[in-house]
Design a protein around this motif. Structure first.
Motif, PDB file in Angstrom:
ATOM      1  N   VAL A 268      37.804  44.756  44.592  1.00 57.40           N
ATOM      2  CA  VAL A 268      39.246  44.674  44.808  1.00 57.40           C
ATOM      3  C   VAL A 268      39.789  43.252  44.664  1.00 57.40           C
ATOM      4  O   VAL A 268      40.984  43.022  44.843  1.00 57.40           O
ATOM      5  CB  VAL A 268      39.640  45.240  46.202  1.00 57.40           C
ATOM      6  N   GLY A 269      38.897  42.295  44.371  1.00 60.37           N
ATOM      7  CA  GLY A 269      39.353  40.927  44.147  1.00 60.37           C
ATOM      8  C   GLY A 269      39.154  39.983  45.320  1.00 60.37           C
ATOM      9  O   GLY A 269      39.812  38.941  45.390  1.00 60.37           O
TER      10      GLY A 269
ATOM     11  N   GLN B 125      43.198  46.556  45.652  1.00 62.80           N
ATOM     12  CA  GLN B 125      43.481  46.900  44.260  1.00 62.80           C
ATOM     13  C   GLN B 125      44.599  47.927  44.203  1.00 62.80           C
ATOM     14  O   GLN B 125      44.699  48.807  45.064  1.00 62.80           O
ATOM     15  CB  GLN B 125      42.224  47.462  43.602  1.00 62.80           C
TER      16      GLN B 125
ATOM     17  N   PRO C 227      41.492  52.596  47.070  1.00 62.55           N
ATOM     18  CA  PRO C 227      41.480  51.371  47.877  1.00 62.55           C
ATOM     19  C   PRO C 227      42.596  51.323  48.921  1.00 62.55           C
ATOM     20  O   PRO C 227      42.368  50.883  50.055  1.00 62.55           O
ATOM     21  CB  PRO C 227      41.659  50.262  46.830  1.00 62.55           C
TER      22      PRO C 227
ATOM     23  N   THR D 292      46.286  43.416  44.410  1.00 57.24           N
ATOM     24  CA  THR D 292      45.613  42.746  43.292  1.00 57.24           C
ATOM     25  C   THR D 292      45.463  43.696  42.106  1.00 57.24           C
ATOM     26  O   THR D 292      45.604  44.913  42.232  1.00 57.24           O
ATOM     27  CB  THR D 292      44.206  42.266  43.716  1.00 57.24           C
ATOM     28  N   MET D 293      45.132  43.090  40.961  1.00 55.28           N
ATOM     29  CA  MET D 293      44.892  43.848  39.731  1.00 55.28           C
ATOM     30  C   MET D 293      46.058  44.788  39.413  1.00 55.28           C
ATOM     31  O   MET D 293      45.874  45.960  39.078  1.00 55.28           O
ATOM     32  CB  MET D 293      43.586  44.638  39.829  1.00 55.28           C
TER      33      MET D 293
ATOM     34  N   LEU E 209      46.906  42.141  36.875  1.00 52.85           N
ATOM     35  CA  LEU E 209      45.660  42.457  36.169  1.00 52.85           C
ATOM     36  C   LEU E 209      45.450  41.421  35.071  1.00 52.85           C
ATOM     37  O   LEU E 209      46.345  41.144  34.287  1.00 52.85           O
ATOM     38  CB  LEU E 209      45.760  43.859  35.568  1.00 52.85           C
TER      39      LEU E 209
END
Length: 261
Positions: free
Chosen positions: A14-15, A154, A159, A189-190, A222
């Motif tokens: 998920v970063g 994410q 998530p 994120t993303m 992203l």
């Protein structure tokens, strides 16, 4: 006064590591003294900062925590690696997995990382802990040692849905082990806002959690470039300083700094 932030989510991919690296180096660029702690036996943070063979490192988080358990003397500089972008790193490797098993038989096992971090607070303005993708004892240690939790999520259904268990765990740690623990915010994120799906996920996140938890206005787009930085051992600022993702992390850094005022 040092701020300790656990970057955590039990969902992988998920970063977390990318966020820890770029937020930490972003804070360093603002003149802050920053320590990054890799609390994942996969050593992703360690590898992302250029130490591609973490298993070859002599002193790691596992070494330090074992020394705490055995009441051995620890010097503040033990195990610390210095990155060219002005952050310090306490690395991790596979030995951390064995240590997590060992912790099951240790008295006050949730407090081991806290004992170390309390010693390091006077040396840094920020300490960021990159947690492993689980809610095991190592993550509990990180939450007990921290002042705040940053949750990267994410922009996808599972998530976001999985946040319920994480938030429940954070609440339990706050109630029983660390009264000062706060959720700093949820970071999306993303994100690919060209799709309706990403917009729907963002809306769901705000509807479900927005009244209880801060959701950062800034989101991380992203980006293939962000992934490429891990292989080069540098931050997004060094890799592509004018990209959208670089600007996004700059904005996140400013939000974190504003949160302290």
């Amino acid at each position: 006064m040092c701020k300790v932030i656990a970057v955590t989510n039990q969902k992988g991919g998920v970063g977390k590591t990318t966020t820890t690296v770029n937020l930490g180096i972003g804070l360093a660029k603002e003149g802050k003294k920053v320590l990054l702690i890799d609390a994942d036996p996969q050593g992703s943070l360690t590898a992302s900062l250029g130490y591609v063979e973490p298993d070859d490192l002599g002193t790691t988080l596992a070494t330090i925590m074992l020394a705490v358990i055995n009441e051995e003397e620890i010097k503040p500089e033990d195990g610390i690696l210095h990155h060219e972008e002005n952050v310090d790193l306490l690395p991790a490797n596979i030995e951390l997995s064995a240590l997590e098993v060992t912790l099951g038989n240790v008295m006050s096992r949730e407090m081991i990382m806290k004992d170390y971090i309390e010693m390091m607070r006077e040396r840094y303005d920020y300490i960021l802990i990159d947690c492993m993708p689980s809610l095991g004892m190592m993550t509990i240690n990180a939450l007990v040692a921290s002042d705040a939790v940053l949750i990267p999520v994410q922009a996808a259904y599972l998530p976001v849905k999985g946040l319920q268990q994480l938030i429940k765990t954070i609440s339990m740690v706050k109630k029983r082990l660390n009264r000062k623990l706060q959720i700093m915010g949820i970071l999306l994120t993303m994100v690919d806002f060209r799709t309706n799906y990403a917009k729907d996920i963002s809306t769901m996140l705000h509807v479900t959690y927005g009244s209880k938890i801060t959701i950062f206005e800034n989101v991380i787009p992203l980006s293939v470039k962000a992934a490429e930085t891990s292989a080069e051992g540098i931050s997004i600022y060094a890799h592509c300083p004018r990209s959208k993702v670089s600007n996004a992390y700059k904005s996140l850094t400013q939000e974190v700094l504003e949160n302290e005022k």
